[in-house]
Scaffold this motif. Structure first.
Motif, PDB file in Angstrom:
ATOM      1  N   THR A 167      -6.608  -6.005  -3.140  1.00  0.00           N
ATOM      2  CA  THR A 167      -7.647  -5.169  -3.737  1.00  0.00           C
ATOM      3  C   THR A 167      -7.045  -4.474  -4.957  1.00  0.00           C
ATOM      4  O   THR A 167      -6.796  -3.270  -4.953  1.00  0.00           O
ATOM      5  CB  THR A 167      -8.153  -4.131  -2.712  1.00  0.00           C
ATOM      6  N   THR A 168      -6.787  -5.229  -6.012  1.00  0.00           N
ATOM      7  CA  THR A 168      -6.070  -4.701  -7.170  1.00  0.00           C
ATOM      8  C   THR A 168      -6.899  -3.721  -7.996  1.00  0.00           C
ATOM      9  O   THR A 168      -6.339  -2.948  -8.773  1.00  0.00           O
ATOM     10  CB  THR A 168      -5.598  -5.843  -8.086  1.00  0.00           C
ATOM     11  N   ASP A 169      -8.215  -3.728  -7.835  1.00  0.00           N
ATOM     12  CA  ASP A 169      -9.054  -2.842  -8.642  1.00  0.00           C
ATOM     13  C   ASP A 169      -9.294  -1.484  -7.978  1.00  0.00           C
ATOM     14  O   ASP A 169     -10.012  -0.657  -8.517  1.00  0.00           O
ATOM     15  CB  ASP A 169     -10.393  -3.516  -8.967  1.00  0.00           C
ATOM     16  N   HIS A 170      -8.683  -1.240  -6.821  1.00  0.00           N
ATOM     17  CA  HIS A 170      -8.853   0.043  -6.130  1.00  0.00           C
ATOM     18  C   HIS A 170      -7.936   1.083  -6.771  1.00  0.00           C
ATOM     19  O   HIS A 170      -6.800   0.777  -7.125  1.00  0.00           O
ATOM     20  CB  HIS A 170      -8.516  -0.113  -4.640  1.00  0.00           C
ATOM     21  N   PRO A 171      -8.404   2.331  -6.915  1.00  0.00           N
ATOM     22  CA  PRO A 171      -7.567   3.368  -7.542  1.00  0.00           C
ATOM     23  C   PRO A 171      -6.231   3.624  -6.827  1.00  0.00           C
ATOM     24  O   PRO A 171      -5.275   4.067  -7.456  1.00  0.00           O
ATOM     25  CB  PRO A 171      -8.433   4.634  -7.491  1.00  0.00           C
ATOM     26  N   LEU A 172      -6.143   3.335  -5.541  1.00  0.00           N
ATOM     27  CA  LEU A 172      -4.896   3.566  -4.797  1.00  0.00           C
ATOM     28  C   LEU A 172      -3.911   2.394  -4.881  1.00  0.00           C
ATOM     29  O   LEU A 172      -2.771   2.510  -4.436  1.00  0.00           O
ATOM     30  CB  LEU A 172      -5.203   3.829  -3.316  1.00  0.00           C
ATOM     31  N   TYR A 173      -4.341   1.267  -5.442  1.00  0.00           N
ATOM     32  CA  TYR A 173      -3.521   0.057  -5.399  1.00  0.00           C
ATOM     33  C   TYR A 173      -2.125   0.273  -5.992  1.00  0.00           C
ATOM     34  O   TYR A 173      -1.122  -0.083  -5.379  1.00  0.00           O
ATOM     35  CB  TYR A 173      -4.230  -1.109  -6.094  1.00  0.00           C
ATOM     36  N   GLU A 174      -2.042   0.853  -7.169  1.00  0.00           N
ATOM     37  CA  GLU A 174      -0.732   1.042  -7.811  1.00  0.00           C
ATOM     38  C   GLU A 174       0.176   1.944  -6.985  1.00  0.00           C
ATOM     39  O   GLU A 174       1.376   1.684  -6.852  1.00  0.00           O
ATOM     40  CB  GLU A 174      -0.895   1.592  -9.227  1.00  0.00           C
ATOM     41  N   ALA A 175      -0.386   3.011  -6.415  1.00  0.00           N
ATOM     42  CA  ALA A 175       0.415   3.919  -5.590  1.00  0.00           C
ATOM     43  C   ALA A 175       0.933   3.202  -4.347  1.00  0.00           C
ATOM     44  O   ALA A 175       2.088   3.404  -3.929  1.00  0.00           O
ATOM     45  CB  ALA A 175      -0.400   5.148  -5.203  1.00  0.00           C
ATOM     46  N   VAL A 176       0.096   2.355  -3.759  1.00  0.00           N
ATOM     47  CA  VAL A 176       0.509   1.608  -2.567  1.00  0.00           C
ATOM     48  C   VAL A 176       1.624   0.623  -2.926  1.00  0.00           C
ATOM     49  O   VAL A 176       2.627   0.524  -2.212  1.00  0.00           O
ATOM     50  CB  VAL A 176      -0.693   0.898  -1.908  1.00  0.00           C
ATOM     51  N   TYR A 225       2.314  -9.823   1.074  1.00  0.00           N
ATOM     52  CA  TYR A 225       1.359 -10.872   0.705  1.00  0.00           C
ATOM     53  C   TYR A 225       0.036 -10.294   0.211  1.00  0.00           C
ATOM     54  O   TYR A 225      -0.461 -10.676  -0.830  1.00  0.00           O
ATOM     55  CB  TYR A 225       1.088 -11.784   1.899  1.00  0.00           C
ATOM     56  N   THR A 226      -0.539  -9.375   0.974  1.00  0.00           N
ATOM     57  CA  THR A 226      -1.870  -8.860   0.638  1.00  0.00           C
ATOM     58  C   THR A 226      -1.936  -7.365   0.913  1.00  0.00           C
ATOM     59  O   THR A 226      -1.451  -6.899   1.946  1.00  0.00           O
ATOM     60  CB  THR A 226      -2.966  -9.562   1.488  1.00  0.00           C
ATOM     61  N   ILE A 227      -2.549  -6.638  -0.027  1.00  0.00           N
ATOM     62  CA  ILE A 227      -2.841  -5.218   0.168  1.00  0.00           C
ATOM     63  C   ILE A 227      -4.354  -5.078   0.056  1.00  0.00           C
ATOM     64  O   ILE A 227      -4.915  -5.282  -1.026  1.00  0.00           O
ATOM     65  CB  ILE A 227      -2.141  -4.339  -0.892  1.00  0.00           C
ATOM     66  N   GLU A 228      -5.003  -4.815   1.177  1.00  0.00           N
ATOM     67  CA  GLU A 228      -6.450  -4.604   1.194  1.00  0.00           C
ATOM     68  C   GLU A 228      -6.712  -3.110   1.348  1.00  0.00           C
ATOM     69  O   GLU A 228      -6.142  -2.471   2.232  1.00  0.00           O
ATOM     70  CB  GLU A 228      -7.103  -5.323   2.378  1.00  0.00           C
ATOM     71  N   ILE A 229      -7.576  -2.569   0.492  1.00  0.00           N
ATOM     72  CA  ILE A 229      -7.909  -1.151   0.573  1.00  0.00           C
ATOM     73  C   ILE A 229      -9.429  -1.041   0.648  1.00  0.00           C
ATOM     74  O   ILE A 229     -10.136  -1.521  -0.239  1.00  0.00           O
ATOM     75  CB  ILE A 229      -7.371  -0.363  -0.634  1.00  0.00           C
ATOM     76  N   SER A 230      -9.907  -0.427   1.714  1.00  0.00           N
ATOM     77  CA  SER A 230     -11.351  -0.310   1.919  1.00  0.00           C
ATOM     78  C   SER A 230     -11.920   0.835   1.081  1.00  0.00           C
ATOM     79  O   SER A 230     -11.176   1.658   0.526  1.00  0.00           O
ATOM     80  CB  SER A 230     -11.668  -0.056   3.395  1.00  0.00           C
TER      81      SER A 230
END
Length: 120
Positions: free
Chosen positions: A18-27, A50-55
């Motif tokens: 979920t690269t377009d989520h605001p938390l993605y870079e912090a994660v 492999y994958t970072i999913e953010i709801s």
């Protein structure tokens, strides 16, 4: 594999993050603080995440692997990743799942990791 269990042609082996989520870079930055104790490169650059999913509710699910199934920290590393991500402002919940498919390979490392390990 039977025909019904084979992935469709063109289906990625690793689900997209979920690269377009605001938390993605912090994660991803938090994942970069976790190191495999046997390799002097963080697990994100090694290609173990492999994958970072953010709801929409800011629940984070991370799918990761290890360099080998017999890795001595197999039972610990998912907890290290969760411990790095959970304190981030805005994160509600973190789940870290371990997978062996597809198997990790050196081709999954970033150029930075290859350089650090002397492969470039």
């Amino acid at each position: 594999m039977t025909e019904s269990t084979q992935p469709l042609e063109g289906t990625p082996l690793i689900a997209p993050s979920t690269t377009d989520h605001p938390l993605y870079e912090a994660v991803t930055d938090a994942c970069r603080t976790v190191y495999d104790p046997e390799i002097p490169v963080n697990i994100y650059e090694l290609g173990l995440i492999y994958t970072i999913e953010i709801s929409e509710e800011n629940d984070v699910r991370i799918l990761m692997t290890l360099t080998a199934p017999g890795c001595p920290v197999a039972g610990d590393m998912p907890g290290w990743v969760a411990d790095a991500v959970e304190p981030l402002p805005g994160v509600r919940k973190v789940d870290v799942d371990l997978t062996w498919e597809p198997p990790w390979g050196m081709d999954m490392m970033s150029d930075e990791a290859r350089l650090e390990l002397g492969f470039l």
